[in-house]
Scaffold this active site. Sequence first.
Site, short mmCIF file in Angstrom:
data_model
loop_
_atom_site.label_atom_id
_atom_site.label_comp_id
_atom_site.label_asym_id
_atom_site.label_seq_id
_atom_site.Cartn_x
_atom_site.Cartn_y
_atom_site.Cartn_z
N ASP A 49 0.68 -1.10 0.07
CA ASP A 49 0.09 0.08 -0.04
C ASP A 49 0.85 1.23 -0.04
O ASP A 49 1.28 1.49 1.07
CB ASP A 49 -0.90 0.13 1.30
CG ASP A 49 -1.73 1.45 1.23
OD1 ASP A 49 -2.84 1.25 0.37
OD2 ASP A 49 -1.43 2.07 2.02
N TYR A 54 3.41 9.56 -0.15
CA TYR A 54 4.60 8.73 0.44
C TYR A 54 5.83 8.94 -0.07
O TYR A 54 6.77 8.69 0.32
CB TYR A 54 4.16 7.07 0.70
CG TYR A 54 2.99 7.10 1.31
CD1 TYR A 54 2.15 7.95 1.84
CD2 TYR A 54 2.33 5.82 1.26
CE1 TYR A 54 0.97 7.59 2.34
CE2 TYR A 54 1.18 5.36 1.96
CZ TYR A 54 0.48 6.31 2.65
OH TYR A 54 -0.77 6.10 3.07
N LYS A 79 -2.52 6.42 -4.55
CA LYS A 79 -3.68 7.11 -4.47
C LYS A 79 -3.47 8.50 -4.80
O LYS A 79 -2.47 9.02 -4.86
CB LYS A 79 -3.85 7.25 -2.75
CG LYS A 79 -3.63 5.93 -1.89
CD LYS A 79 -3.69 6.00 -0.42
CE LYS A 79 -3.59 4.57 0.24
NZ LYS A 79 -2.16 4.57 0.91
N HIS A 112 -7.29 9.55 -1.89
CA HIS A 112 -6.56 9.52 -0.72
C HIS A 112 -7.43 10.05 0.74
O HIS A 112 -7.48 9.38 1.68
CB HIS A 112 -5.26 10.36 -0.63
CG HIS A 112 -4.26 9.99 0.47
ND1 HIS A 112 -2.87 9.60 0.03
CD2 HIS A 112 -4.36 9.31 1.76
CE1 HIS A 112 -2.40 9.11 1.21
NE2 HIS A 112 -3.23 9.07 1.89
#
Length: 288
Positions: A49, A54, A79, A112
């Site tokens: 994930d 990120y 996302k 997200h």
Amino acid sequence: MAKLDVWSKYRMNSGHEIPVLGFGVYQTPANVAEDVTQYAIKTGYRHVDSATVYRNESSSAAGILRAGVPRSELFFTSKVPPRSVNYKDAKACVDESLRKTGLDYIDLYLIHAPYGGKSGRLGAWKALTEAVEEGKVKSIGVSNYGVHHLDELEEHIKNIEEKEGTGKGGVLSINQVELHPWLARGDIVQWCEKRGVLLEAYSPLVRAQRMNDSRLVSLSKKYNKTPAQILVRWSLQMGFVPLPKSITHSRIEENANVYDFELNAEDMKQLETSEYSPCAWDPTTSRD
Ligand SMILES: NC(=O)c1ccc[n+]([C@@H]2O[C@H](COP(=O)([O-])OP(=O)(O)OC[C@H]3O[C@@H](n4cnc5c(N)ncnc54)[C@H](OP(=O)(O)O)[C@@H]3O)[C@@H](O)[C@H]2O)c1
């Protein structure tokens, strides 16, 4: 509950399968992500994930591909960032994820957070629906959606289907939200379960903030498992798709070593706290 193992999968509303145990990479530095995702796949995880925000999509994807497992068995999520929740940016985002990861397709793409207002949310959803039609993404979903956001999306999908036909409004497969015994989110869980929308549990280890909780410690002694393993097991037995994160090899193994015991009904009940205590952000309540 059917017996689960590290390779178990659920079928999503999209018709595609998702490995039940995921590996989270939030706050995993890009220069570490390749090593830990490769290690996770070697340990038995098949599902990673990630997210645009990120900043480790590229190294996470490199890690899973290097582990020597066929692509068809791997599952990669990204996302649309909270600030890009609109049609144009979400479209660009999918292309950028494909470019950065070098993957031919992304297994799951999520919005997200329910930001950007109604038109932003529905615009981003349209972009993801088109990405599925174009073969860039296999399944789509949302993250941090509260019941009012889910109702809005459901109504939108219904309206499109009435005009254009079944499936044309996009198929909601997943809602990824923070879920653990201190945030069991009965309302969201019920909404999703009624419609076959799977729940991914983020922060399933409560970011290691509750490892000394007396209930957890006593269950840990009873089952001869660590508090982290009790939490992952709770999530699995709730029917969720837990996404534990770790950059520590021994913990990556520990968090997946949860298939040789089962919490009994009484102990599951003991973990019902009725608290509403998020350890992360909580966009499910946003009203814009
Ligand atoms: N959609 C969203 O808005 C959203 C928000 C948050 C998270 N997520 C996803 O969910 C994933 C997991 O959530 P999270 O990262 O917030 O938290 P988490 O998985 O609940 O906890 C991670 C923390 O627990 C530690 N840890 C891991 N295994 C442990 C063990 N066996 N014993 C003790 N400590 C352990 C980790 O340390 P080390 O890493 O140092 O080992 C890290 O500090 C994320 O990585 C991300 O993929 C999504």
